[in-house]
Design a protein around this motif. Structure first.
Motif, PDB file in Angstrom:
ATOM      1  N   ASP A  87       0.828  -1.211   0.000  1.00  0.00           N
ATOM      2  CA  ASP A  87       0.000   0.000   0.000  1.00  0.00           C
ATOM      3  C   ASP A  87       0.862   1.259   0.000  1.00  0.00           C
ATOM      4  OD1 ASP A  87      -2.401  -1.384  -0.032  1.00  0.00           O
ATOM      5  OD2 ASP A  87      -2.639  -1.371   2.145  1.00  0.00           O
ATOM      6  N   SER A 136       2.252   7.283  -3.149  1.00  0.00           N
ATOM      7  CA  SER A 136       1.152   6.397  -2.734  1.00  0.00           C
ATOM      8  C   SER A 136       0.092   7.133  -1.927  1.00  0.00           C
ATOM      9  CB  SER A 136       1.700   5.236  -1.898  1.00  0.00           C
ATOM     10  OG  SER A 136       2.651   4.486  -2.623  1.00  0.00           O
ATOM     11  N   SER A 153      -7.611   8.744  -0.593  1.00  0.00           N
ATOM     12  CA  SER A 153      -8.962   8.527  -1.116  1.00  0.00           C
ATOM     13  C   SER A 153      -9.624   7.347  -0.411  1.00  0.00           C
ATOM     14  CB  SER A 153      -8.910   8.290  -2.623  1.00  0.00           C
ATOM     15  OG  SER A 153      -8.280   7.056  -2.934  1.00  0.00           O
ATOM     16  N   ASN A 212      -3.699   7.848  -3.349  1.00  0.00           N
ATOM     17  CA  ASN A 212      -4.596   6.699  -3.345  1.00  0.00           C
ATOM     18  C   ASN A 212      -4.999   6.324  -1.927  1.00  0.00           C
ATOM     19  OD1 ASN A 212      -5.956   4.377  -4.606  1.00  0.00           O
ATOM     20  ND2 ASN A 212      -4.390   3.177  -3.578  1.00  0.00           N
TER      21      ASN A 212
END
Length: 387
Positions: free
Chosen positions: A317, A356, A362, A359
């Motif tokens: 992630d 990263s 969000s 993303n």
């Protein structure tokens, strides 16, 4: 109990463990932060496996409805009795009065072998049944769920299917719960916290691996592993190299890293919070996931030696999938190469995290909206979160 006059939302946190494991304590703090982000200031009560360790009346011991009749039973027996007799009346009242119930993030719901199943069921199955009863206002914060076997898997799936949201932090957990419409992928809470940081990420760190001072060397956090394969060979190599300062992330209960750390460390190991207060940032090599993630939050670049699915999920992630190694197969040479790569191009390391963030941010917004929707249960889960 919750206060009678407070206008703040009343939030009950389930499945918490103990402050002796700094990763678990971090997840409790991050759970509260995440709820505050969605709802503002709240009144919290937290149900724990080891409430006495917090020395705070807001932390409540998980115990059974027959607890008053077994005063001499130890803490673990009292928790296991909840599977058969339900929660103590005090906890039932907290759940009834709460505006929101959340399960702290983590990796406690698993049953890959008999001993693990018994331990997990004794501490958590009763809490899951309590969560099911109040499923309309219940949300499981990001965690790794599984593996399970046979009947236990069916029981877990049936219980989780009746709460409003279940967030999981890795793809294997998604697969374990495939077919349940209320399960969603979400980064670990510490990953979400790191993505929120407004501080400038550090772009350089000193070359420390050749320093003579233990407090200027890369930091190594270790733990005992089940089915370790080559892990202890790596620890022997690390000890022989004398190139690390050894540190402790967890120090109590079933997560006590003190004995193994003292076995291999050449000097008295320090606790991680003390190290993360050092003015000089250093590379942290951590077998504990939240040892790595708390280091990143503090601005210390980290390499993770992962032994479970959660580690790969978190570092993927963050865009750091090349900085996670399988703990059971890692060799000192592998770790040293990553340390060298990281210290030579730290700007590139932090840039991966920065890229990263959008993303992750969000996804965090989905979680924030899901918490609000759970309190205002007139909305449909599918309207605020997507898989």
């Amino acid at each position: 109990m919750f206060g009678n006059c407070s206008a703040r939302p009343k939030v009950l946190i389930l499945h918490a463990y103990s402050p002796t494991n700094l990763g678990d304590k971090l997840l409790i703090d991050l759970a509260m932060d995440q709820v505050r982000l969605a709802l503002g200031e709240c009144e919290f009560r937290t149900v724990c496996s080891d409430a006495s360790g917090f020395n705070n009346s807001d932390y409540v011991q998980w115990r059974s409805g027959v607890d008053d009749f077994v005063p001499f039973a130890n803490r673990r027996v009292r928790m296991m009795l909840t599977t058969f007799f339900g929660a103590h009346a005090t906890i039932e009242q907290l759940a009834e009065r709460a505006d929101l119930i959340v399960a702290v993030g983590g990796g406690y719901l698993r049953g890959g072998h008999l001993a693990e199943s018994i331990k997990s069921a004794g501490a958590h199955l009763g809490q899951m049944r309590l969560a099911r009863r109040y499923g309309h206002k219940m949300l499981y914060l990001p965690q790794s769920i599984g593996p399970f076997r046979g009947l236990y898997l069916r029981v877990i799936r049936q219980l989780l299917s009746q709460v409003r949201y279940v967030f999981v932090r890795d793809d294997r957990s998604m697969q374990e719960l495939i077919g349940l419409p209320n399960v969603y992928r979400m980064p670990d809470l510490a990953v979400l916290e790191l993505a929120q940081s407004t501080e400038v990420l550090p772009e350089a760190v000193e070359e420390l691996s050749n320093s003579d001072s233990p407090h200027n060397r890369p930091v190594l956090v270790v733990r005992d592993l089940r089915k370790p394969r080559n892990y202890y060979r790596f620890l022997e190599e690390a000890k022989g190299s004398a190139s690390f300062e050894w540190a402790i992330q967890a120090s109590g209960g079933g997560n006590n890293d003190v004995p193994i750390t003292q076995k291999y460390a050449s000097s008295q190991p320090r606790m991680m919070p003390e190290i993360l207060e050092d003015p000089t940032r250093r590379v942290v090599v951590s077998t504990r996931l939240h040892g790595a993630l708390s280091s990143l939050i503090a601005g210390f670049p980290a390499i993770h030696l992962s032994y479970e699915r959660k580690g790969w999920g978190a570092f993927e992630d963050l865009g750091l999938d090349s900085f996670v190694l399988n703990a059971r197969d890692a060799a000192l040479r592998d770790v040293q190469l990553l340390i060298a790569e990281l210290t030579e191009d730290q700007a590139g390391y932090w840039k991966r995290i920065d890229e990263s963030r959008l993303n992750i941010a969000s996804m965090q917004e989905r979680l924030t909206q899901s918490i609000r929707t759970t309190v205002d249960s007139s909305d449909s889960p599918s309207s605020v979160a997507s898989k």
